[in-house]
Design a protein around this motif. Sequence first.
Motif, short mmCIF file in Angstrom:
data_model
loop_
_atom_site.label_atom_id
_atom_site.label_comp_id
_atom_site.label_asym_id
_atom_site.label_seq_id
_atom_site.Cartn_x
_atom_site.Cartn_y
_atom_site.Cartn_z
N VAL A 178 -4.94 -6.57 -3.68
CA VAL A 178 -5.06 -5.55 -2.64
C VAL A 178 -4.26 -4.29 -2.98
O VAL A 178 -4.72 -3.17 -2.79
N TYR A 179 -3.03 -4.49 -3.48
CA TYR A 179 -2.15 -3.36 -3.81
C TYR A 179 -1.64 -3.52 -5.24
O TYR A 179 -0.46 -3.85 -5.46
N SER A 196 9.24 -20.07 -13.61
CA SER A 196 9.34 -18.62 -13.43
C SER A 196 7.99 -17.94 -13.44
O SER A 196 7.11 -18.26 -14.26
N PHE A 197 7.82 -16.97 -12.51
CA PHE A 197 6.61 -16.15 -12.45
C PHE A 197 6.94 -14.69 -12.78
O PHE A 197 6.26 -13.78 -12.36
N GLN A 198 8.00 -14.47 -13.53
CA GLN A 198 8.43 -13.13 -13.91
C GLN A 198 7.29 -12.42 -14.65
O GLN A 198 6.65 -12.97 -15.53
N SER A 199 7.05 -11.14 -14.26
CA SER A 199 6.03 -10.34 -14.93
C SER A 199 6.39 -8.87 -14.79
O SER A 199 7.47 -8.53 -14.31
N SER A 200 5.48 -7.99 -15.19
CA SER A 200 5.76 -6.56 -15.18
C SER A 200 6.08 -6.03 -13.79
O SER A 200 6.89 -5.10 -13.64
N ASN A 201 5.49 -6.59 -12.75
CA ASN A 201 5.75 -6.12 -11.38
C ASN A 201 6.34 -7.21 -10.49
O ASN A 201 6.46 -7.03 -9.28
N GLU A 212 8.75 9.31 -3.37
CA GLU A 212 7.50 8.66 -2.94
C GLU A 212 6.53 8.48 -4.10
O GLU A 212 5.50 7.82 -3.94
N GLY A 213 6.83 9.09 -5.25
CA GLY A 213 5.90 8.96 -6.37
C GLY A 213 4.55 9.54 -6.02
O GLY A 213 4.44 10.68 -5.57
N THR A 214 3.52 8.74 -6.20
CA THR A 214 2.16 9.20 -5.87
C THR A 214 1.86 9.09 -4.39
O THR A 214 0.83 9.57 -3.93
N GLY A 215 2.77 8.45 -3.64
CA GLY A 215 2.53 8.27 -2.21
C GLY A 215 1.73 7.02 -1.89
O GLY A 215 1.51 6.70 -0.73
N LYS A 216 1.33 6.28 -2.91
CA LYS A 216 0.57 5.05 -2.69
C LYS A 216 1.50 3.92 -2.27
O LYS A 216 2.71 4.00 -2.41
N ILE A 217 0.88 2.84 -1.76
CA ILE A 217 1.65 1.68 -1.29
C ILE A 217 2.60 1.18 -2.37
O ILE A 217 3.76 0.85 -2.10
N LYS A 218 2.14 1.11 -3.60
CA LYS A 218 2.96 0.54 -4.67
C LYS A 218 4.23 1.34 -4.93
O LYS A 218 5.20 0.82 -5.49
N ASP A 219 4.26 2.61 -4.53
CA ASP A 219 5.44 3.45 -4.73
C ASP A 219 6.35 3.47 -3.51
O ASP A 219 7.44 4.04 -3.57
N ARG A 220 5.92 2.87 -2.41
CA ARG A 220 6.69 2.97 -1.17
C ARG A 220 7.08 1.62 -0.57
O ARG A 220 7.90 1.56 0.34
N VAL A 221 6.48 0.53 -1.08
CA VAL A 221 6.70 -0.79 -0.49
C VAL A 221 7.09 -1.80 -1.57
O VAL A 221 6.54 -1.79 -2.67
N ASN A 245 1.99 -23.37 -6.34
CA ASN A 245 0.56 -23.05 -6.22
C ASN A 245 0.34 -22.00 -5.14
O ASN A 245 -0.49 -21.09 -5.29
N LEU A 246 1.11 -22.09 -4.05
CA LEU A 246 0.99 -21.10 -2.99
C LEU A 246 1.62 -19.78 -3.39
O LEU A 246 1.13 -18.71 -3.02
N LEU A 247 2.72 -19.84 -4.14
CA LEU A 247 3.34 -18.60 -4.63
C LEU A 247 2.37 -17.86 -5.55
O LEU A 247 2.24 -16.63 -5.46
N LYS A 248 1.71 -18.59 -6.41
CA LYS A 248 0.74 -17.98 -7.32
C LYS A 248 -0.36 -17.27 -6.53
O LYS A 248 -0.75 -16.14 -6.85
N ASN A 249 -0.83 -17.93 -5.47
CA ASN A 249 -1.88 -17.31 -4.64
C ASN A 249 -1.37 -16.06 -3.93
O ASN A 249 -2.09 -15.06 -3.81
N ALA A 250 -0.12 -16.11 -3.45
CA ALA A 250 0.45 -14.97 -2.75
C ALA A 250 0.59 -13.76 -3.68
O ALA A 250 0.25 -12.63 -3.32
N ILE A 251 1.08 -14.00 -4.89
CA ILE A 251 1.24 -12.91 -5.85
C ILE A 251 -0.11 -12.32 -6.22
O ILE A 251 -0.28 -11.10 -6.29
N GLN A 252 -1.08 -13.20 -6.43
CA GLN A 252 -2.41 -12.73 -6.78
C GLN A 252 -3.03 -11.92 -5.64
O GLN A 252 -3.71 -10.92 -5.87
N SER A 253 -2.77 -12.35 -4.40
CA SER A 253 -3.30 -11.64 -3.24
C SER A 253 -2.75 -10.21 -3.17
O SER A 253 -3.48 -9.25 -2.93
#
Length: 303
Positions: A121-122, A140-145, A89-98, A109-117
Amino acid sequence: MKFQINATRGVFHLIGHVHDVDVTGNGSKTITVSTYSPSLLNLQLKYIAYENTLFDASTVDPVKIQFMEFTATMPIHIQHVQLPWLFDEGTGKIKDRVTVVLKTFLRYNLLKNAIQSVNDVYPGTRIVVADDTPDHLFNSFQSSNVDHYKMPAYKVGVGIQDRLSPTTYLALGNKTHRCIIQKPDPGYYYEIRGFPGIYANDAVLNIFLASTNDAKAVGFDPHPLLARIGHNAFFLSALGRLRVAACSLCTVRHYKRGPVAANYSTYRRPNKSFKAKLHHYNLYMHNINCLKTQWVTNKTQKQ
């Protein structure tokens, strides 16, 4: 009084003997207990153990019971020991579990908005993008996460609305013929006790949060007809296998803004021929001879 038990996938063992009780068949598929005292009979039954001898990962042995002129069936569930599915679970935060999985086709354009959203938030949550945009338009929208995977072109389509739209089904028929009816509103069975605003149902919209292992246990049908539109098929396959609930406390909105490729609608909205083939395959896959929707049911009622 004679009490007899018959098994098909296992044997019975006598692990203790009560005085004034006669027991025959120890170590066999049929064991018989005889006595003149009901209390002694009940006491002896506590010292009879069942052992499965015909292995199966998960099945049922319908043990037959006969007592005087009465008969009954006692199903014994045979199942391998299930080990827990563990994860860090890591730290137990959303980013470690989802992990957020997004499907896109042309509308960057919509994909960019979704990733930014998601990042707003998380932040740090892993995002997986499945993209079937053709090669000459791929971006490609490849990035660190963000893991942006390129799929074969023109394969998948989904839809989403910005309201709570749970669905419940009524399954009629038997093992050879079934009829699935989409029940009318409100579309859910009940509000789950202790979880206000959460409603038990059979299917939800294309945006949902699920246990990875449970979703994989149902899986998605690889048939070409379901490569583009397989949402309803997934939840039909999950009937009786997954617990599904809809949450009225959160909303995923679908903003249809910005430029859209000229040929987007051609692939996004299937024609009547494709819908007919898909409908026929669904009937075959689920052994259904009738698939009624709420619209058809309501229309029939009006007529």
